[in-house]
Structure formats: structure tokens, C-alpha cells
Motif scaffolding. Structure first.
Motif, mmCIF file in Angstrom:
data_model
loop_
_atom_site.group_PDB
_atom_site.id
_atom_site.type_symbol
_atom_site.label_atom_id
_atom_site.label_comp_id
_atom_site.label_asym_id
_atom_site.label_seq_id
_atom_site.Cartn_x
_atom_site.Cartn_y
_atom_site.Cartn_z
ATOM 1 N N LEU A 218 0.834 -1.203 0.000
ATOM 2 C CA LEU A 218 0.000 0.000 0.000
ATOM 3 C C LEU A 218 0.870 1.255 0.000
ATOM 4 C CD1 LEU A 218 -2.830 1.335 0.318
ATOM 5 C CD2 LEU A 218 -2.487 1.184 2.797
ATOM 6 N N GLY A 219 1.890 1.269 0.859
ATOM 7 C CA GLY A 219 2.748 2.450 0.994
ATOM 8 C C GLY A 219 3.620 2.716 -0.205
ATOM 9 N N SER A 220 3.820 1.702 -1.055
ATOM 10 C CA SER A 220 4.665 1.874 -2.234
ATOM 11 C C SER A 220 3.910 2.471 -3.410
ATOM 12 C CB SER A 220 5.262 0.522 -2.662
ATOM 13 O OG SER A 220 4.241 -0.358 -3.110
ATOM 14 N N GLY A 221 2.605 2.672 -3.246
ATOM 15 C CA GLY A 221 1.795 3.215 -4.330
ATOM 16 C C GLY A 221 1.718 4.732 -4.291
ATOM 17 N N LEU A 222 1.407 5.330 -5.435
ATOM 18 C CA LEU A 222 1.314 6.789 -5.541
ATOM 19 C C LEU A 222 0.131 7.366 -4.757
ATOM 20 C CD1 LEU A 222 2.474 9.370 -6.773
ATOM 21 C CD2 LEU A 222 1.079 8.941 -8.809
ATOM 22 N N PRO A 223 -1.070 6.753 -4.773
ATOM 23 C CA PRO A 223 -2.192 7.339 -4.021
ATOM 24 C C PRO A 223 -1.905 7.509 -2.534
ATOM 25 C CG PRO A 223 -2.994 5.685 -5.564
ATOM 26 C CD PRO A 223 -1.497 5.586 -5.572
ATOM 27 N N ALA A 224 -1.351 6.473 -1.885
ATOM 28 C CA ALA A 224 -1.035 6.572 -0.457
ATOM 29 C C ALA A 224 0.022 7.638 -0.206
ATOM 30 C CB ALA A 224 -0.554 5.220 0.072
ATOM 31 N N THR A 225 0.966 7.768 -1.131
ATOM 32 C CA THR A 225 2.017 8.779 -0.993
ATOM 33 C C THR A 225 1.444 10.180 -1.090
ATOM 34 O OG1 THR A 225 3.601 7.246 -1.988
ATOM 35 C CG2 THR A 225 4.228 9.571 -1.915
ATOM 36 N N ILE A 226 0.526 10.393 -2.022
ATOM 37 C CA ILE A 226 -0.105 11.709 -2.164
ATOM 38 C C ILE A 226 -0.884 12.070 -0.906
ATOM 39 C CG2 ILE A 226 -1.919 12.958 -3.406
ATOM 40 C CD1 ILE A 226 -1.001 11.541 -5.949
ATOM 41 N N ILE A 227 -1.588 11.087 -0.338
ATOM 42 C CA ILE A 227 -2.321 11.333 0.915
ATOM 43 C C ILE A 227 -1.362 11.729 2.026
ATOM 44 C CG2 ILE A 227 -3.696 10.227 2.733
ATOM 45 C CD1 ILE A 227 -4.995 8.534 0.489
ATOM 46 N N ALA A 228 -0.239 11.007 2.132
ATOM 47 C CA ALA A 228 0.752 11.320 3.172
ATOM 48 C C ALA A 228 1.315 12.719 2.981
ATOM 49 C CB ALA A 228 1.879 10.286 3.134
ATOM 50 N N VAL A 229 1.633 13.079 1.736
ATOM 51 C CA VAL A 229 2.187 14.401 1.436
ATOM 52 C C VAL A 229 1.178 15.497 1.772
ATOM 53 C CG1 VAL A 229 2.929 15.918 -0.448
ATOM 54 C CG2 VAL A 229 3.821 13.594 -0.300
ATOM 55 N N LEU A 230 -0.077 15.285 1.396
ATOM 56 C CA LEU A 230 -1.115 16.276 1.697
ATOM 57 C C LEU A 230 -1.289 16.470 3.200
ATOM 58 C CD1 LEU A 230 -3.933 15.583 -0.927
ATOM 59 C CD2 LEU A 230 -2.718 17.731 -0.568
ATOM 60 N N LEU A 231 -1.267 15.379 3.944
ATOM 61 C CA LEU A 231 -1.407 15.474 5.399
ATOM 62 C C LEU A 231 -0.247 16.250 6.018
ATOM 63 C CD1 LEU A 231 -2.731 11.909 6.319
ATOM 64 C CD2 LEU A 231 -3.969 14.074 6.479
#
Length: 431
Positions: A218-231
Motif C-alpha cells: 500500500l505504501g509503495s503506491g502513488l495514491p497513499a504517498t499523495i495522501i501522506a504528502v497532503l497530510l
């Protein structure tokens, strides 16, 4: 805009406050900080051992000897970094309860080693290095939490040996810790024995299969990364250290991905992941700090007219080169400033997408797993993070331009407001 900010404040601030004050996340964050100097040391020597074009300058045998000589630097740090994190977590969590912290650290380490497989290719009494690194990180984190809680519980229940007055303090403390440590380690030994009768054989196999693999995917995907960056950006906007809060959750995943890439890089095989710890630290944070505000400093010198903005550029410029951007965050300001909310949220997301596409398509090498010191300036940072590849530095330069373009109209408006206000105040004083 005000309604949107109100929703963010009412929903996110209470969550962020709880996360920031959570003892487990704090211990996890501080545990990684304990290991960080050792991780950086190992990463520096990985870079030196794989210096570009060196294999073309010296003979193959000399290059092999050179790498063998420097190999122990990373083997003794990066390859077993899980051990340092575990000791750090155990120490910090036990310290929170005001119990003798050093024993919390060592009991966490011993508990983890009890649960760790001790067989390598049918040779018993040998611990595989992979289990001590990022692969064993999740088990190590859970073990450190549980062992520290058990140890402090037994201590606080006074299940300890009391030595008579006059006994040296070091001896007294050792005997005082004996029963709590014995009980804690016995519990973990029983757990190991029980798991030997399951299909997973060891707790580590169970954790890796059921928890770590799915979360890592999950963490290696772009969607989860974008969520983390936004947070990260949203928390910072409200004055909370977004990196500390979000990294406390994502660091175990990002470090595990980082370790996979490092092993592949050292073996000379294809790097498996785009998203890693260094993807975040070098290609987002490593461009002037959170929000990549070095580009904002550049724009200040380029278009700034107001005295406030110009002075801020002089103050934030030198620090921004080394990825320290508190002067910009608090001086522009970015915190609670609706005029900069859009570029503050948008720029990191766009850069994350551009970087992901560039690396996933092969235009730029993926992060090599090398932990680059966070104060390394832009361009050099990208060069080192991609295993001494010039494309990494070029990508950072392109990302720098992207951030500047996104920020340009918003900084122009902010600077104009400051300039008009200064002009008005100057005319008021003159009259």
C-alpha cells in the motif's frame, strides 16, 4: 475559503494533537532518531563504495577489494538498523514511564532476538541479517512496545529484588531489574514456542505475511504517498510539525522499501520500488524543507518588492539551501495564511506525481536506498539519492522550476499586499 479552513481546523487539529502526544508514536519517532546517525554513516559509505566511473578507472579485482573494504560500514549499520530502532523505542517508551530506561532498551532488543529465526540454510545458532534490518522492522516495533509495557508493569508492581543499603547503585539497579526482565523475556519465549506449532513457524513470518507485506504494498503506491504528502502540508499549515506526525506512521513502510532498493543496488539488479524513504526526503523535503520552499526564496529575490518579503528572503535563503525552512514557514507566513494554501498543498503533490512518473518510466533512476543527510543541498541531494546518477540532480532542478511556477502568482499577490500596506503606512507617517 474560510468555511473550508474551518472544516480542516475542526476535523484535523484534534486528530493531529492526539497523534503528536501519543506515547507510542512519540517513542517510534524518537527511536528512528536514535538510529538516524548510524543509518546516515552507512549510507555515506555506500555512496563512496559505489563512486561513479571508479570501476572504469581501476581494475576489476582492485574495485572488488575496494568495495569489500568499505562493505562493513553499511553491513554494521544499514543492514541491521532495526536493532538500533528497537533499542531506541524501548528506551524512549520506558523513559516515558519514568522507569530505568536503559533496561527498557535492552529488554526490547532481547525480546526481539528471542522471536527472531536463528537458522540460516539449516545452520542453527545463526541469525539472518535480513531479519535484523527493515524486513524485521514491524516485528521489532511491536516487540519493543509490548516488552517495554510488560517491563514497566512488573517494575511498577514492585516485583523487584531490594538490595540492602550500602550496595553500589549499579549492582542494586541490576538486581532490581532481574525479575521484571526475566518475566518479560519468559513471556516472549513462550510466544516463540507456541508459534513453532503454527504454519508460520515464527512470529516474524506471521507479521511479515499478515501485516508488513500488505502495508508495504500500500505504501509503495502513488495514491497513499499523495495522501501522506497532503497530510504533512495540512498539518504544517495549522502550525503542527507535519513530518513528525505523518512520518511516525509511514517511516516503517518507507524504510522497508528503502532497504529493498539498497539490497538491489548493492547487488547490481533492478531496483524494485519508486516510493521509498529517500523519494520523500530527497525529492520533496530535500528541496528546501517541507513544501519545497527554496523555490519560494528564489522567487522572493526575483519578484519581491515589499521590504518584508525582501528581508525574509535574506533571512531564509542561507537556511533554505540546507533544507531548513522555518524562517519561511513562520515569516511569510505559511501558517494559517489562506493566500498561500493552494500552492502550499498543490506544489508537493504535482512534484510527487512528476517524480513518480519520471522514475517509473525509467527516465530517472529510482532511489538507490542510500540515506542522504537531510541538509544536503538540492541537485547534489538528487544525485546522491539515485546512486550517483546525474538524472537525479536534473529532476530536482526541474521540480524546483515546477514549484516556482506554481507559487509565482500567489507570491506576487502576497508581495503586492505587503507592498501596498508598507506604502500606505509610509505615506501616513509622512503626512
Amino acid at each position: 475559503m474560510n468555511k473550508f479552513m474551518g472544516v480542516l481546523e475542526n476535523v484535523l487539529l484534534p486528530i493531529a494533537d492526539k497523534l503528536n502526544n501519543n506515547r507510542y508514536l512519540s517513542a517510534l519517532r524518537d527511536g528512528f532518531m536514535v538510529a538516524l546517525p548510524l543509518i546516515i554513516f552507512g549510507s555515506i559509505f555506500v555512496v563512496i563504495a559505489n563512486f561513479p566511473f571508479l570501476d572504469k578507472v581501476i581494475s576489476e579485482s582492485a574495485y572488488a577489494k575496494y568495495q569489500d573494504a568499505l562493505g562493513p560500514a553499511s553491513a554494521a549499520t544499514l543492514s541491521i538498523m532495526g536493532l538500533f530502532v528497537i533499542v531506541g523505542i524501548g528506551y524512549k517508551l520506558t523513559q516515558y514511564y519514568k522507569v530505568d530506561a536503559i533496561y527498557g532498551g535492552v529488554v526490547a532488543l532481547a525480546s526481539f532476538l528471542i522471536l527472531t529465526p536463528q537458522v540460516v540454510e539449516k545452520v542453527s545458532g545463526v541469525i539472518p541479517t535480513a531479519s535484523l534490518g527493515a524486513q524485521g522492522m514491524f516485528l521489532g516495533i511491536f516487540t519493543a512496545f509490548i516488552s517495554s509495557e510488560l517491563y514497566r508493569l512488573f517494575v511498577q508492581k514492585n516485583w523487584t529484588i531490594k538490595m540492602p543499603p550500602g550496595v553500589p547503585d549499579a549492582v542494586s539497579r541490576s538486581f532490581s531489574a532481574l525479575i521484571p526482565i526475566t518475566l518479560t523475556l519468559t513471556i516472549f519465549l513462550v510466544v516463540r514456542i507456541l508459534f513453532s506449532y503454527t504454519p508460520y513457524d515464527t512470529v516474524q513470518n506471521f507479521i511479515y505475511t499478515i501485516i508488513q507485506q500488505p502495508l508495504t504494498h500500500l505504501g509503495s503506491g502513488l495514491p497513499a504517498t499523495i495522501i501522506a504528502v497532503l497530510l504533512i502540508q495540512i498539518f504544517w499549515f495549522f502550525g503542527l510539525h507535519g513530518q513528525i506526525i505523518v512520518n511516525s506512521v509511514f517511516d516503517p513502510i518507507w524504510y522497508a522499501l528503502n532497504d529493498d532498493n539498497l539490497k538491489a543496488f548493492q547487488a547490481g539488479t533492478e531496483l524494485p520500488h519508486v516510493i521509498t524513504k529517500q523519494f520523500i526526503d530527497s525529492f520533496l523535503v530535500g528541496m528546501g524543507g517541507s513544501g519545497m520552499t527554496l523555490a519560494v526564496v528564489f522567487l522572493i529575490f526575483l519578484i519581491g518588492k515589499s521590504r518584508q518579503i525582501k528581508e525574509l528572503g535574506k533571512l531564509g535563503g542561507p537556511a533554505g539551501i540546507f533544507n531548513v525552512n522555518e524562517p519561511i514557514i513562520f515569516g511569510l507566513p505559511i501558517i494559517m495564511n489562506p493566500l498561500v494554501l493552494i500552492p502550499w498543498l498543490l506544489a508537493p503533490v504535482v512534484v510527487a506525481i512528476v517524480t513518480y512518473i519520471a522514475m517509473s518510466t525509467g527516465l530517472v533512476p529510482r532511489p538507490a536506498g542510500v540515506i542522504v543527510p537531510w541538509t544536503t543541498p538540492v541537485v547534489l541531494n538528487g544525485f546522491l539519492a539515485t546512486g550517483n546518477a546525474w538524472q537525479g540532480g536534473v529532476l530536482q532542478a526541474i521540480n524546483f522550476v515546477i514549484v516556482a511556477v506554481i507559487w509565482w502568482p500567489f507570491l506576487k499577490i502576497l508581495d503586492k499586499n505587503y507592498y501596498e500596506k508598507e506604502k500606505y503606512e509610509s505615506n501616513s507617517k509622512a503626512s
